[in-house]
Design a protein around this motif. Structure first.
Motif, PDB file in Angstrom:
ATOM      1  N   VAL A 184      -6.169   8.151  10.185  1.00  0.00           N
ATOM      2  CA  VAL A 184      -6.020   9.365   9.631  1.00  0.00           C
ATOM      3  C   VAL A 184      -4.610   9.375   8.822  1.00  0.00           C
ATOM      4  CG1 VAL A 184      -5.791  11.817   9.812  1.00  0.00           C
ATOM      5  CG2 VAL A 184      -7.297  10.744  11.470  1.00  0.00           C
ATOM      6  N   GLY A 185      -4.816   9.602   7.618  1.00  0.00           N
ATOM      7  CA  GLY A 185      -3.453   9.596   6.817  1.00  0.00           C
ATOM      8  C   GLY A 185      -3.118  10.890   6.037  1.00  0.00           C
ATOM      9  N   GLU A 186      -1.971  11.246   5.498  1.00  0.00           N
ATOM     10  CA  GLU A 186      -1.711  12.173   4.717  1.00  0.00           C
ATOM     11  C   GLU A 186      -1.055  11.749   3.452  1.00  0.00           C
ATOM     12  OE1 GLU A 186       0.020  16.074   6.748  1.00  0.00           O
ATOM     13  OE2 GLU A 186       0.835  14.217   7.717  1.00  0.00           O
ATOM     14  N   SER A 187      -1.404  12.441   2.422  1.00  0.00           N
ATOM     15  CA  SER A 187      -1.169  12.059   0.978  1.00  0.00           C
ATOM     16  C   SER A 187      -0.540  13.379   0.494  1.00  0.00           C
ATOM     17  CB  SER A 187      -2.035  11.385   0.067  1.00  0.00           C
ATOM     18  OG  SER A 187      -1.519  10.988  -1.101  1.00  0.00           O
ATOM     19  N   PRO A 188       0.793  13.469  -0.398  1.00  0.00           N
ATOM     20  CA  PRO A 188       1.292  14.783  -0.840  1.00  0.00           C
ATOM     21  C   PRO A 188       0.217  15.436  -1.994  1.00  0.00           C
ATOM     22  CG  PRO A 188       2.414  13.051  -1.562  1.00  0.00           C
ATOM     23  CD  PRO A 188       1.420  12.339  -0.643  1.00  0.00           C
ATOM     24  N   GLU A 200      -7.661  17.711 -10.135  1.00  0.00           N
ATOM     25  CA  GLU A 200      -7.325  16.785 -10.741  1.00  0.00           C
ATOM     26  C   GLU A 200      -6.808  15.889  -9.921  1.00  0.00           C
ATOM     27  OE1 GLU A 200      -6.010  20.175 -11.571  1.00  0.00           O
ATOM     28  OE2 GLU A 200      -7.893  20.200 -12.730  1.00  0.00           O
ATOM     29  N   GLN A 201      -6.072  16.354  -8.751  1.00  0.00           N
ATOM     30  CA  GLN A 201      -5.396  15.135  -7.832  1.00  0.00           C
ATOM     31  C   GLN A 201      -6.178  14.581  -7.091  1.00  0.00           C
ATOM     32  OE1 GLN A 201      -2.927  18.200  -5.694  1.00  0.00           O
ATOM     33  NE2 GLN A 201      -1.356  18.258  -7.074  1.00  0.00           N
ATOM     34  N   VAL A 202      -7.559  14.951  -6.916  1.00  0.00           N
ATOM     35  CA  VAL A 202      -8.366  14.226  -6.108  1.00  0.00           C
ATOM     36  C   VAL A 202      -8.583  12.866  -6.276  1.00  0.00           C
ATOM     37  CG1 VAL A 202     -10.846  14.177  -5.343  1.00  0.00           C
ATOM     38  CG2 VAL A 202      -9.943  16.297  -5.508  1.00  0.00           C
ATOM     39  N   HIS A 203      -8.780  12.294  -7.723  1.00  0.00           N
ATOM     40  CA  HIS A 203      -8.611  11.070  -8.079  1.00  0.00           C
ATOM     41  C   HIS A 203      -7.815   9.968  -7.494  1.00  0.00           C
ATOM     42  CE1 HIS A 203     -11.561  11.359 -11.729  1.00  0.00           C
ATOM     43  NE2 HIS A 203     -12.229  10.981 -10.737  1.00  0.00           N
ATOM     44  N   ARG A 204      -6.688  10.507  -7.171  1.00  0.00           N
ATOM     45  CA  ARG A 204      -5.429   9.827  -6.860  1.00  0.00           C
ATOM     46  C   ARG A 204      -5.481   9.812  -5.176  1.00  0.00           C
ATOM     47  NH1 ARG A 204      -1.449  11.400  -4.231  1.00  0.00           N
ATOM     48  NH2 ARG A 204      -1.552  13.862  -4.962  1.00  0.00           N
ATOM     49  N   LEU A 205      -5.931  10.789  -4.678  1.00  0.00           N
ATOM     50  CA  LEU A 205      -6.323  10.868  -3.127  1.00  0.00           C
ATOM     51  C   LEU A 205      -7.504   9.760  -2.839  1.00  0.00           C
ATOM     52  CD1 LEU A 205      -6.037  14.524  -2.050  1.00  0.00           C
ATOM     53  CD2 LEU A 205      -4.367  13.011  -1.744  1.00  0.00           C
ATOM     54  N   LEU A 241       2.699  14.784  19.909  1.00  0.00           N
ATOM     55  CA  LEU A 241       2.761  14.522  21.460  1.00  0.00           C
ATOM     56  C   LEU A 241       1.530  13.919  22.032  1.00  0.00           C
ATOM     57  CD1 LEU A 241       4.457  17.684  22.771  1.00  0.00           C
ATOM     58  CD2 LEU A 241       5.535  15.445  22.547  1.00  0.00           C
ATOM     59  N   LEU A 242       0.359  14.193  21.480  1.00  0.00           N
ATOM     60  CA  LEU A 242      -1.041  13.664  22.151  1.00  0.00           C
ATOM     61  C   LEU A 242      -1.318  12.297  21.375  1.00  0.00           C
ATOM     62  CD1 LEU A 242      -3.153  17.065  22.150  1.00  0.00           C
ATOM     63  CD2 LEU A 242      -2.015  15.883  24.310  1.00  0.00           C
ATOM     64  N   THR A 243      -1.107  12.326  20.320  1.00  0.00           N
ATOM     65  CA  THR A 243      -1.627  10.776  19.624  1.00  0.00           C
ATOM     66  C   THR A 243      -0.389   9.904  19.298  1.00  0.00           C
ATOM     67  OG1 THR A 243      -1.735  11.863  17.371  1.00  0.00           O
ATOM     68  CG2 THR A 243      -3.528  12.218  18.646  1.00  0.00           C
ATOM     69  N   GLY A 244       0.636  10.517  19.398  1.00  0.00           N
ATOM     70  CA  GLY A 244       1.961   9.483  18.922  1.00  0.00           C
ATOM     71  C   GLY A 244       1.846   9.326  17.255  1.00  0.00           C
ATOM     72  N   ARG A 245       1.100  10.273  16.378  1.00  0.00           N
ATOM     73  CA  ARG A 245       1.011  10.052  15.097  1.00  0.00           C
ATOM     74  C   ARG A 245       1.395  11.616  14.491  1.00  0.00           C
ATOM     75  NH1 ARG A 245       0.845   9.539  10.439  1.00  0.00           N
ATOM     76  NH2 ARG A 245      -1.103   8.679   9.183  1.00  0.00           N
ATOM     77  N   ALA A 246       2.369  11.530  13.504  1.00  0.00           N
ATOM     78  CA  ALA A 246       2.923  12.817  12.831  1.00  0.00           C
ATOM     79  C   ALA A 246       1.842  13.244  11.825  1.00  0.00           C
ATOM     80  CB  ALA A 246       4.265  12.598  12.671  1.00  0.00           C
ATOM     81  N   ILE A 247       1.130  14.441  11.997  1.00  0.00           N
ATOM     82  CA  ILE A 247       0.600  15.271  10.962  1.00  0.00           C
ATOM     83  C   ILE A 247       1.192  16.246  10.610  1.00  0.00           C
ATOM     84  CG2 ILE A 247      -1.841  15.954  10.264  1.00  0.00           C
ATOM     85  CD1 ILE A 247      -2.083  12.958  10.672  1.00  0.00           C
ATOM     86  N   TYR A 248       1.656  16.391   9.346  1.00  0.00           N
ATOM     87  CA  TYR A 248       2.558  17.476   8.891  1.00  0.00           C
ATOM     88  C   TYR A 248       1.691  18.619   8.476  1.00  0.00           C
ATOM     89  CZ  TYR A 248       6.203  14.458   9.673  1.00  0.00           C
ATOM     90  OH  TYR A 248       7.049  13.428  10.266  1.00  0.00           O
ATOM     91  N   ASP A 249       0.338  18.546   7.897  1.00  0.00           N
ATOM     92  CA  ASP A 249      -0.378  19.364   7.598  1.00  0.00           C
ATOM     93  C   ASP A 249      -1.830  19.565   7.899  1.00  0.00           C
ATOM     94  OD1 ASP A 249      -1.694  21.845   5.982  1.00  0.00           O
ATOM     95  OD2 ASP A 249      -1.186  20.915   3.934  1.00  0.00           O
ATOM     96  N   THR A 250      -2.039  19.985   9.311  1.00  0.00           N
ATOM     97  CA  THR A 250      -2.902  20.053   9.840  1.00  0.00           C
ATOM     98  C   THR A 250      -4.321  21.245   9.362  1.00  0.00           C
ATOM     99  OG1 THR A 250      -1.996  21.782  11.576  1.00  0.00           O
ATOM    100  CG2 THR A 250      -2.064  19.344  12.134  1.00  0.00           C
ATOM    101  N   ILE A 304       4.205  16.894   3.525  1.00  0.00           N
ATOM    102  CA  ILE A 304       4.659  15.683   4.178  1.00  0.00           C
ATOM    103  C   ILE A 304       5.613  15.321   3.370  1.00  0.00           C
ATOM    104  CG2 ILE A 304       2.968  14.406   2.510  1.00  0.00           C
ATOM    105  CD1 ILE A 304       2.698  12.458   4.855  1.00  0.00           C
ATOM    106  N   GLU A 305       5.861  15.787   2.020  1.00  0.00           N
ATOM    107  CA  GLU A 305       6.928  15.192   1.271  1.00  0.00           C
ATOM    108  C   GLU A 305       8.219  16.224   1.599  1.00  0.00           C
ATOM    109  OE1 GLU A 305       6.149  12.898  -2.395  1.00  0.00           O
ATOM    110  OE2 GLU A 305       6.026  14.978  -2.803  1.00  0.00           O
ATOM    111  N   THR A 306       8.213  17.369   1.434  1.00  0.00           N
ATOM    112  CA  THR A 306       9.174  18.508   1.579  1.00  0.00           C
ATOM    113  C   THR A 306       9.418  18.625   3.061  1.00  0.00           C
ATOM    114  OG1 THR A 306       7.775  20.333   1.421  1.00  0.00           O
ATOM    115  CG2 THR A 306       8.887  19.314  -0.729  1.00  0.00           C
ATOM    116  N   ARG A 307       8.439  18.805   4.051  1.00  0.00           N
ATOM    117  CA  ARG A 307       8.335  19.252   5.427  1.00  0.00           C
ATOM    118  C   ARG A 307       8.945  20.741   5.296  1.00  0.00           C
ATOM    119  NH1 ARG A 307       9.424  13.785   7.924  1.00  0.00           N
ATOM    120  NH2 ARG A 307       8.062  12.816   6.690  1.00  0.00           N
ATOM    121  N   ASP A 308       8.679  21.382   4.392  1.00  0.00           N
ATOM    122  CA  ASP A 308       9.090  22.776   4.100  1.00  0.00           C
ATOM    123  C   ASP A 308       8.221  23.877   4.289  1.00  0.00           C
ATOM    124  OD1 ASP A 308      10.519  25.021   3.344  1.00  0.00           O
ATOM    125  OD2 ASP A 308      10.362  24.859   1.377  1.00  0.00           O
TER     126      ASP A 308
END
Lengths: 243, 133
Positions: free
Chosen positions: A194-198, A99-104, A147-156, A122-126
């Motif tokens: 490349v982006g992230e969405s909760p 159900e979350q795919v449409h929003r993404l 470090l390698l790209t200068g872009r923070a990705i929280y869920d690899t 990305i939201e909680t960083r927990d």
């Protein structure tokens, strides 16, 4: 229902997921009826193939088990060869909510992300819900990517990804392991967006994780090497093409 | 001193070769990481005497011993490279077969196999073509 002029493929890589695959396919069909669906049966030895046959879903069957990364690569090749515009990957263990795919998808289209990751952190960083080994690995590769790209990705390591056609060829050619940090860093180094969405995920109720005890040691070493090589290779390719 | 230098130079060359093979996809990173760790360990043992004594050796290794180890490593890299190439071909074959099966509705023995012309006509943008470009 989402109005879309794009051809979208939803791919579910499955290996021995007899307990959850039927429910996941039904939920994807119900939530995303306008998108095509492909299940990659990665050499399952349980009753997954029979269940898929009874569901009447299109299945790409690996005659032997090639691993998660290769199953995703098969989906990318399929999407590329059949001229799809967008590929969405969803895990077969039932943890993702279709159900979350449409929003993404909408966000990916409006913001022009080449790769949009459904991110659990990305939201909680927990990361505390994860076992200690995996938690350390996730945090380590999040730092390495920054470090390698200068872009923070929280869920690899998220399995819910939305890829646009632009990244099909580089991802199908590059020898990624599991399409985790190494693929993300490679794409960022090549200049893709490349982006992230909760997203929220459910607890795994059946089956077992693809990570074993041995992968506690193998995964960080192998992914670390491929991430470093991916960063260098991405820069080299970009420099060569701009020269 | 010159002996240690030779061992280090050969080690660095092998290290670079392994990295290059991984980068080109000709060596599976799982094999590559084991080889890199081994080469790194050999360089450390040869260059730092304290390491040699730490691992229980009474005398430090001779140049001949290191050459022998490097010869074995060289053979291993070659064999792993061949295995990687074969498994890569097998993987590509398995993936392409899976894609063809999916396109035919998942049935293995439906109809005649596609000829090369049919295949290229049906595939609007085959990856093999863009790969060669």
């Amino acid at each position: 229902m989402l109005e879309s002029f794009e051809r979208v493929l939803v791919a579910i890589p499955a290996y021995n997921e007899q307990a959850t695959i039927a429910d996941v396919v039904r939920r994807v069909r119900a939530s995303l009826p306008e998108f095509d669906l492909l299940v990659i049966n990665d050499g399952s030895t349980d009753s997954t193939p029979e269940i898929l046959r009874s569901l009447g879903v299109i299945v790409a069957t690996h005659l032997c088990n090639l691993g998660y990364g290769r199953a995703i690569q098969t989906a990318i090749k399929y999407a590329h060869q059949l001229n799809y515009d967008v590929l969405i990957t969803v895990d077969a263990d039932g943890q993702h909510h279709p159900e979350q795919v449409h929003r993404l998808y909408r966000e990916s289209r409006e913001s022009g992300w080449d790769l949009l990751i459904g991110s659990r952190y990305i939201e909680t960083r927990d990361y505390s819900r994860e076992p200690i080994g995996r938690r350390m690995g996730m945090q380590l590769f999040s730092i390495v990517a920054r470090l390698l790209t200068g872009r923070a990705i929280y869920d690899t390591t998220s399995g819910l990804k939305i890829m646009r056609r632009s990244v099909f060829v580089p991802l199908a050619r590059w020898h990624c392991l599991d399409f985790h940090a190494e693929a993300i860093v490679y794409l960022l180094s090549l200049g893709y967006r490349v982006g992230e969405s909760p997203i929220s995920v459910a607890e795994r109720t059946a089956g077992q994780s693809m990570y074993s005890f041995a992968s506690l040691f193998q995964y960080p070493v192998n992914t670390g090497i491929m991430t470093a090589i991916g960063a260098v290779e991405g820069k080299l390719v970009q420099r060569r093409s701009s020269a | 001193m010159i002996g240690i230098l030779i061992v280090d130079i050969i080690g660095v060359l092998l290290f670079g070769w392994v990295i290059s093979l991984i980068r080109k996809g000709r060596l599976y990173v799982g094999y590559g990481s084991a080889l890199l760790i081994t080469i790194g360990a050999i360089i450390c043992v040869a260059s730092v005497p304290a390491f040699t004594y730490r691992i229980g050796s009474v005398v430090s290794g001779t140049l001949l011993v290191f050459f022998a180890i490097y010869c074995i490593l060289f053979a291993l890299i070659y064999v792993f490279r061949e295995i990687t190439m074969i498994s890569r071909r097998l993987r590509t074959l398995t993936q392409q077969l899976a894609i063809e099966l999916a396109r035919r509705g998942g049935v293995l023995d439906s109809g005649e196999p596609l000829s090369k012309t049919q295949y290229e006509t049906e595939n609007a943008a085959p990856l093999s073509r863009s790969r060669g470009a």
